[in-house]
Design a protein around this motif. Structure first.
Motif, PDB file in Angstrom:
ATOM      1  N   THR A 273     -30.456 -11.912   0.960  1.00 57.11           N
ATOM      2  CA  THR A 273     -29.938 -12.530   2.181  1.00 57.11           C
ATOM      3  C   THR A 273     -30.906 -13.572   2.745  1.00 57.11           C
ATOM      4  N   HIS A 274     -32.178 -13.409   2.430  1.00 57.11           N
ATOM      5  CA  HIS A 274     -33.165 -14.379   2.926  1.00 57.11           C
ATOM      6  C   HIS A 274     -32.963 -15.745   2.248  1.00 57.11           C
ATOM      7  N   GLU A 275     -32.775 -15.740   0.927  1.00 58.46           N
ATOM      8  CA  GLU A 275     -32.558 -16.988   0.176  1.00 58.46           C
ATOM      9  C   GLU A 275     -31.081 -17.346   0.060  1.00 58.46           C
ATOM     10  N   GLN A 276     -30.194 -16.470   0.537  1.00 58.40           N
ATOM     11  CA  GLN A 276     -28.745 -16.671   0.434  1.00 58.40           C
ATOM     12  C   GLN A 276     -28.337 -16.888  -1.021  1.00 58.40           C
ATOM     13  N   SER A 277     -28.765 -15.947  -1.898  1.00 58.04           N
ATOM     14  CA  SER A 277     -28.460 -16.088  -3.318  1.00 58.04           C
ATOM     15  C   SER A 277     -28.074 -14.744  -3.925  1.00 58.04           C
ATOM     16  N   LEU A 278     -27.338 -14.825  -5.025  1.00 61.13           N
ATOM     17  CA  LEU A 278     -26.921 -13.661  -5.796  1.00 61.13           C
ATOM     18  C   LEU A 278     -27.713 -13.683  -7.099  1.00 61.13           C
ATOM     19  N   HIS A 279     -28.340 -12.583  -7.437  1.00 60.36           N
ATOM     20  CA  HIS A 279     -29.116 -12.478  -8.664  1.00 60.36           C
ATOM     21  C   HIS A 279     -28.302 -11.666  -9.667  1.00 60.36           C
ATOM     22  N   LEU A 280     -28.022 -12.262 -10.817  1.00 54.10           N
ATOM     23  CA  LEU A 280     -27.218 -11.619 -11.866  1.00 54.10           C
ATOM     24  C   LEU A 280     -28.022 -11.507 -13.145  1.00 54.10           C
ATOM     25  N   TYR A 281     -27.843 -10.377 -13.822  1.00 56.55           N
ATOM     26  CA  TYR A 281     -28.371 -10.245 -15.178  1.00 56.55           C
ATOM     27  C   TYR A 281     -27.278 -10.684 -16.139  1.00 56.55           C
ATOM     28  N   GLU A 282     -27.617 -11.616 -16.987  1.00 58.32           N
ATOM     29  CA  GLU A 282     -26.701 -12.121 -17.989  1.00 58.32           C
ATOM     30  C   GLU A 282     -27.335 -11.898 -19.348  1.00 58.32           C
ATOM     31  N   GLU A 283     -26.642 -12.291 -20.409  1.00 63.25           N
ATOM     32  CA  GLU A 283     -27.179 -12.144 -21.768  1.00 63.25           C
ATOM     33  C   GLU A 283     -28.512 -12.874 -21.934  1.00 63.25           C
ATOM     34  N   THR A 284     -28.651 -14.028 -21.281  1.00 72.53           N
ATOM     35  CA  THR A 284     -29.861 -14.832 -21.445  1.00 72.53           C
ATOM     36  C   THR A 284     -30.961 -14.468 -20.469  1.00 72.53           C
ATOM     37  N   GLY A 285     -30.665 -13.664 -19.455  1.00 71.54           N
ATOM     38  CA  GLY A 285     -31.697 -13.284 -18.499  1.00 71.54           C
ATOM     39  C   GLY A 285     -31.170 -13.267 -17.081  1.00 71.54           C
ATOM     40  N   LEU A 286     -32.074 -13.346 -16.139  1.00 70.35           N
ATOM     41  CA  LEU A 286     -31.737 -13.298 -14.720  1.00 70.35           C
ATOM     42  C   LEU A 286     -31.361 -14.685 -14.226  1.00 70.35           C
ATOM     43  N   ILE A 287     -30.247 -14.745 -13.491  1.00 70.68           N
ATOM     44  CA  ILE A 287     -29.751 -16.028 -12.985  1.00 70.68           C
ATOM     45  C   ILE A 287     -29.547 -15.917 -11.486  1.00 70.68           C
ATOM     46  N   LYS A 288     -29.928 -16.967 -10.753  1.00 67.33           N
ATOM     47  CA  LYS A 288     -29.706 -17.030  -9.307  1.00 67.33           C
ATOM     48  C   LYS A 288     -28.555 -17.981  -9.033  1.00 67.33           C
ATOM     49  N   ILE A 289     -27.642 -17.537  -8.201  1.00 66.28           N
ATOM     50  CA  ILE A 289     -26.524 -18.386  -7.771  1.00 66.28           C
ATOM     51  C   ILE A 289     -26.509 -18.383  -6.252  1.00 66.28           C
ATOM     52  N   LYS A 290     -26.442 -19.545  -5.635  1.00 65.88           N
ATOM     53  CA  LYS A 290     -26.364 -19.611  -4.179  1.00 65.88           C
ATOM     54  C   LYS A 290     -25.034 -19.031  -3.720  1.00 65.88           C
ATOM     55  N   LEU A 291     -25.075 -18.272  -2.656  1.00 65.06           N
ATOM     56  CA  LEU A 291     -23.849 -17.659  -2.144  1.00 65.06           C
ATOM     57  C   LEU A 291     -22.856 -18.712  -1.667  1.00 65.06           C
ATOM     58  N   SER A 292     -23.346 -19.842  -1.191  1.00 61.02           N
ATOM     59  CA  SER A 292     -22.456 -20.905  -0.719  1.00 61.02           C
ATOM     60  C   SER A 292     -21.727 -21.612  -1.863  1.00 61.02           C
ATOM     61  N   GLU A 293     -22.213 -21.444  -3.100  1.00 63.67           N
ATOM     62  CA  GLU A 293     -21.601 -22.098  -4.260  1.00 63.67           C
ATOM     63  C   GLU A 293     -20.537 -21.223  -4.934  1.00 63.67           C
ATOM     64  N   ILE A 294     -20.474 -19.947  -4.593  1.00 64.52           N
ATOM     65  CA  ILE A 294     -19.518 -19.032  -5.233  1.00 64.52           C
ATOM     66  C   ILE A 294     -18.105 -19.352  -4.755  1.00 64.52           C
ATOM     67  N   THR A 295     -17.187 -19.492  -5.701  1.00 60.48           N
ATOM     68  CA  THR A 295     -15.798 -19.780  -5.357  1.00 60.48           C
ATOM     69  C   THR A 295     -14.872 -18.589  -5.597  1.00 60.48           C
ATOM     70  N   GLU A 296     -15.258 -17.684  -6.520  1.00 61.95           N
ATOM     71  CA  GLU A 296     -14.388 -16.540  -6.806  1.00 61.95           C
ATOM     72  C   GLU A 296     -15.189 -15.461  -7.527  1.00 61.95           C
ATOM     73  N   ILE A 297     -14.826 -14.207  -7.256  1.00 64.88           N
ATOM     74  CA  ILE A 297     -15.396 -13.058  -7.958  1.00 64.88           C
ATOM     75  C   ILE A 297     -14.238 -12.253  -8.510  1.00 64.88           C
ATOM     76  N   THR A 298     -14.249 -11.986  -9.820  1.00 61.43           N
ATOM     77  CA  THR A 298     -13.176 -11.217 -10.441  1.00 61.43           C
ATOM     78  C   THR A 298     -13.755 -10.036 -11.202  1.00 61.43           C
ATOM     79  N   GLU A 299     -12.919  -9.046 -11.414  1.00 62.70           N
ATOM     80  CA  GLU A 299     -13.326  -7.860 -12.147  1.00 62.70           C
ATOM     81  C   GLU A 299     -13.249  -8.112 -13.648  1.00 62.70           C
ATOM     82  N   ILE A 300     -14.114  -7.453 -14.374  1.00 62.74           N
ATOM     83  CA  ILE A 300     -14.068  -7.495 -15.845  1.00 62.74           C
ATOM     84  C   ILE A 300     -13.432  -6.206 -16.303  1.00 62.74           C
ATOM     85  N   LYS A 301     -12.418  -6.350 -17.110  1.00 59.57           N
ATOM     86  CA  LYS A 301     -11.691  -5.154 -17.559  1.00 59.57           C
ATOM     87  C   LYS A 301     -12.096  -4.734 -18.931  1.00 59.57           C
TER      88      LYS A 301
END
Length: 139
Positions: free
Chosen positions: A111-139
């Motif tokens: 919340t301090h940096e306003q970012s989402l930290h995700l683990y992906e295949e290539t490593g840790l990725i930061k995405i700004k919360l203001s840049e997110i347009t949609e979140i969907t479930e993986i089935k």
């Protein structure tokens, strides 16, 4: 009639079109030419070609969409639920004129940096919360 090719056999001595004479009877010091290469594009200014390529790529870019309050609260609710129940999500986010999608596991929401930290295949990725347009479930 004047003899054009004195060293050639009789059948080629008076031939005016060099394409009809076998190569071994032609003067070897006459340059062959570029052939079909001459019709290939000639890049005189490489910077111009790079800029034109950039213009065509920029035509595919879109403007960042403005999300309504309802959409923002929906993203916030999905993110809060997914953090505690099933941390694997697919996030669509805006980056450089394009909508990108990424699958990963939620590491944390900063919340301090306003970012989402995700683990992906290539490593840790930061995405700004203001840049997110949609979140969907993986089935």
């Amino acid at each position: 009639m004047k003899v054009v090719n004195p060293n050639a056999p009789d059948e080629y001595k008076y031939e005016m079109d060099y394409r009809n004479i076998p190569r071994e009877y032609l003067n070897p010091r006459i340059p062959k030419g570029r052939g079909k290469v001459k019709w290939a594009p000639f890049a005189t200014i490489p910077e111009q070609h790079e800029r034109l390529k950039q213009y065509t790529e920029d035509q595919n870019k879109i403007d960042k969409q403005q999300l309504s309050d309802h959409q923002l609260s929906e993203i916030n609710d999905k993110l809060a639920y997914k953090m505690f129940h099933d941390p694997q999500i697919e996030v669509s986010y805006f980056e450089g004129g394009y909508i990108r999608k990424i699958n990963g596991f939620i590491h944390k929401v900063d919340t301090h940096e306003q970012s989402l930290h995700l683990y992906e295949e290539t490593g840790l990725i930061k995405i700004k919360l203001s840049e997110i347009t949609e979140i969907t479930e993986i089935k």
